[in-house]
Every structure is written in C-alpha cells, then in structure tokens.
Scaffold this motif. Sequence first.
Motif, PDB file in Angstrom:
ATOM      1  N   VAL A   1     -30.712  -3.713  13.196  1.00 15.55           N
ATOM      2  CA  VAL A   1     -30.816  -4.575  14.387  1.00 15.55           C
ATOM      3  C   VAL A   1     -30.730  -6.041  13.979  1.00 15.55           C
ATOM      4  N   PHE A   2     -31.416  -6.418  12.915  1.00 13.35           N
ATOM      5  CA  PHE A   2     -31.374  -7.797  12.428  1.00 13.35           C
ATOM      6  C   PHE A   2     -29.963  -8.200  12.012  1.00 13.35           C
ATOM      7  N   THR A   3     -29.258  -7.312  11.325  1.00 17.60           N
ATOM      8  CA  THR A   3     -27.895  -7.596  10.870  1.00 17.60           C
ATOM      9  C   THR A   3     -26.951  -7.780  12.054  1.00 17.60           C
ATOM     10  N   VAL A   4     -27.063  -6.914  13.035  1.00 13.78           N
ATOM     11  CA  VAL A   4     -26.175  -7.006  14.210  1.00 13.78           C
ATOM     12  C   VAL A   4     -26.455  -8.277  15.000  1.00 13.78           C
ATOM     13  N   THR A   5     -27.715  -8.621  15.208  1.00 13.48           N
ATOM     14  CA  THR A   5     -28.020  -9.813  15.994  1.00 13.48           C
ATOM     15  C   THR A   5     -27.734 -11.093  15.222  1.00 13.48           C
ATOM     16  N   ALA A   6     -27.850 -11.069  13.903  1.00 15.55           N
ATOM     17  CA  ALA A   6     -27.564 -12.266  13.110  1.00 15.55           C
ATOM     18  C   ALA A   6     -26.079 -12.593  13.125  1.00 15.55           C
ATOM     19  N   CYS A   7     -25.247 -11.598  13.298  1.00 16.35           N
ATOM     20  CA  CYS A   7     -23.797 -11.810  13.275  1.00 16.35           C
ATOM     21  C   CYS A   7     -23.193 -11.953  14.663  1.00 16.35           C
ATOM     22  N   SER A   8     -24.001 -11.949  15.694  1.00 12.59           N
ATOM     23  CA  SER A   8     -23.453 -12.115  17.036  1.00 12.59           C
ATOM     24  C   SER A   8     -23.256 -13.597  17.324  1.00 12.59           C
TER      25      SER A   8
ATOM     26  N   ARG B   1     -19.588 -23.017  19.837  1.00 15.93           N
ATOM     27  CA  ARG B   1     -19.736 -21.619  19.413  1.00 15.93           C
ATOM     28  C   ARG B   1     -20.469 -21.614  18.086  1.00 15.93           C
ATOM     29  N   LEU B   2     -21.572 -20.881  18.034  1.00 18.32           N
ATOM     30  CA  LEU B   2     -22.340 -20.735  16.798  1.00 18.32           C
ATOM     31  C   LEU B   2     -22.195 -19.286  16.353  1.00 18.32           C
ATOM     32  N   TYR B   3     -21.746 -19.095  15.119  1.00 23.29           N
ATOM     33  CA  TYR B   3     -21.533 -17.745  14.617  1.00 23.29           C
ATOM     34  C   TYR B   3     -22.049 -17.633  13.189  1.00 23.29           C
ATOM     35  N   ALA B   4     -23.068 -16.833  13.025  1.00 24.64           N
ATOM     36  CA  ALA B   4     -23.665 -16.524  11.717  1.00 24.64           C
ATOM     37  C   ALA B   4     -23.932 -17.802  10.925  1.00 24.64           C
ATOM     38  N   TYR B   5     -23.407 -17.879   9.723  1.00 23.10           N
ATOM     39  CA  TYR B   5     -23.674 -19.006   8.834  1.00 23.10           C
ATOM     40  C   TYR B   5     -22.653 -20.133   8.977  1.00 23.10           C
ATOM     41  N   GLN B   6     -21.622 -19.934   9.776  1.00 17.69           N
ATOM     42  CA  GLN B   6     -20.562 -20.924   9.910  1.00 17.69           C
ATOM     43  C   GLN B   6     -21.049 -22.147  10.684  1.00 17.69           C
ATOM     44  N   ALA B   7     -20.403 -23.270  10.416  1.00 20.63           N
ATOM     45  CA  ALA B   7     -20.724 -24.504  11.135  1.00 20.63           C
ATOM     46  C   ALA B   7     -20.341 -24.333  12.609  1.00 20.63           C
ATOM     47  N   PRO B   8     -21.098 -24.929  13.519  1.00 19.53           N
ATOM     48  CA  PRO B   8     -20.752 -24.831  14.937  1.00 19.53           C
ATOM     49  C   PRO B   8     -19.357 -25.402  15.192  1.00 19.53           C
ATOM     50  N   SER B   9     -18.599 -24.752  16.075  1.00 22.04           N
ATOM     51  CA  SER B   9     -17.268 -25.255  16.415  1.00 22.04           C
ATOM     52  C   SER B   9     -17.211 -25.504  17.916  1.00 22.04           C
ATOM     53  N   GLU B  10     -16.594 -26.621  18.276  1.00 22.11           N
ATOM     54  CA  GLU B  10     -16.463 -26.977  19.690  1.00 22.11           C
ATOM     55  C   GLU B  10     -15.296 -26.197  20.275  1.00 22.11           C
ATOM     56  N   ILE B  11     -15.579 -25.410  21.308  1.00 18.78           N
ATOM     57  CA  ILE B  11     -14.528 -24.586  21.899  1.00 18.78           C
ATOM     58  C   ILE B  11     -14.075 -25.112  23.251  1.00 18.78           C
TER      59      ILE B  11
END
Length: 149
Positions: free
Chosen positions: A13-20, A74-84
């Motif tokens: 559950v932690f892995t799935v929610t961390a990567c959403s 858009r915030l995704y996992a460990y990546q820097a936020p990107s403006e969409i």
Amino acid sequence: MHLFKATVIAAAVFTVTACSERFRNHGYAPTDGDLAEVAVGVDTRDSVIERFGPPTTGGVRTDSGIYYVQSQFRLYAYQAPSEIDREVVAISTDADGVVSNIERFTLEDGQVVALSRRVTDSNIEGVSFLRQLLGNLGNLDAGSLLDDA
C-alpha cells in the motif's frame, strides 16, 4: 505469519501510494464567464479588483494593468514538481484606470510573460577571490596614504 502478511500488505500500500501522482493548484484566474461581466471601456481597475479580489501581481506602474495567474503542478514520487497548466489573465488599463483590454495566456500559447525580473550584473564572473584581492594592490594611491587630513 499474520504479522508477515500485514507487513507485506502495508509495504505494498505504501509503495502504490508513494508512486501515485498528485496535483497542486496555485493562484486564481477568473473564468471566461466571469470576464464576460467586465465591460471594456466602462469598468475600472477598482471595479475589477472589487469583483475578482486582489490580483496575483500588477504592472510596474499602477495604470499599466493587473494580472491574475493560476498554475497547476504535477507531483510524482521523487521527481521535481512540473507545471502542467498555467493561465495568465492580463487586464490592461489606461492612464485613467479604465479597462482597455482583456487577454488570457496559457502554456499552449507559448507566450512568455515576465512577471518579475531583477538582474544585477556583478562584473566579477569568472574572477577568483584571490585574483580580486591581488588586483586591488596596484590601485593604492600614495597621496591618500600620506595625507594627514
């Protein structure tokens, strides 16, 4: 065995929610329906601010215009936020504060709007600290060292 299953399920559950992916909204821009209520040549800067609230930013001069900016990141996992998504509503006013133009810019328009740009040129780029220090040795004036005043 029951503890092992609970640990595996919790880790899954932690892995799935961390990567959403998550989305974060910043700012406010009036909709086209709201902007339809603003009459060019009739409404003033003050009436626009009263209707939509204080702007995100304004022009350098008070009579140049006001800007409402809304962005979605858009915030995704460990990546820097990107403006969409970004919308900039620019409401231009004349010298008397009367609305003269209303424009909407988006990321798709490819319009770059510099809301704030402050650049100071230091003229020491590429010069090391030691070079700066030693470069001042030749700038001494003997008259200023001997002056008693």
